[in-house]
Design a protein around this motif. Sequence first.
Motif, short mmCIF file in Angstrom:
data_model
loop_
_atom_site.label_atom_id
_atom_site.label_comp_id
_atom_site.label_asym_id
_atom_site.label_seq_id
_atom_site.Cartn_x
_atom_site.Cartn_y
_atom_site.Cartn_z
N ARG A 128 36.77 49.54 30.30
CA ARG A 128 38.23 49.57 30.16
C ARG A 128 38.73 49.63 28.72
NH1 ARG A 128 38.21 44.87 33.63
NH2 ARG A 128 39.26 43.89 31.90
N SER A 132 40.30 40.72 27.73
CA SER A 132 41.06 39.48 27.75
C SER A 132 40.08 38.31 27.73
CB SER A 132 41.90 39.44 29.03
OG SER A 132 42.18 38.13 29.42
N SER A 150 41.83 46.20 26.06
CA SER A 150 42.14 45.57 27.34
C SER A 150 41.28 44.32 27.60
CB SER A 150 41.95 46.56 28.49
OG SER A 150 40.58 46.82 28.68
#
Length: 192
Positions: A21, A27, A25
């Motif tokens: 991803r 996290s 992105s």
Amino acid sequence: MSTSDMKETIMATARPMVQARGYNSLSFRELATAVGIKSASIHYYFPTKDDLGAALARRYTDDFLLYLNELLDTKQGWKTCIASYADVFRNTLLRENRMCLGGILAAERPELALEVRSEVERYTTMIVEWLTKVVALGHPKIEAEAAQRWAFGIFAAIEGAQLVARGCDDVTVFDKTLEAYRSAGLLPALPA
């Protein structure tokens, strides 16, 4: 679990997430959940996301070079070395349509912190150096500058073929593109 083991677990979990991803992105909360620890605990091992990103890129480069240098150490011919190099990118696509970590980080370069950007540049430099050695192995009389240009062309072509194939969600696009490169002479014919 020891500190070094937990760092390895975090990196092993983060790498496919980034490859699938992208770095932006990623996290820490999602990563912590996947690892099975609290989000704040990730910060104990990697104080910032950029510390993690730089460590991921450094490890990816080192691991990839270890594999590539083993090909040279076992006296593989230059055609086999190039084919094996390309297979790494193809196999990455086969794992949930992921990208090369160096390539996906390079695509996000403008947003990367200096320490991550530096590791991405190291990846490019080190892989092109390896490819230059391989090109010279197959063409002992080639001038160093010409070998390096060819190596950079191979590097860019295979990274690009992976990106396009990923965008199409079709590994056969990668295969057809590499075949076109072979027909054009950028890549050597597959070893017999």
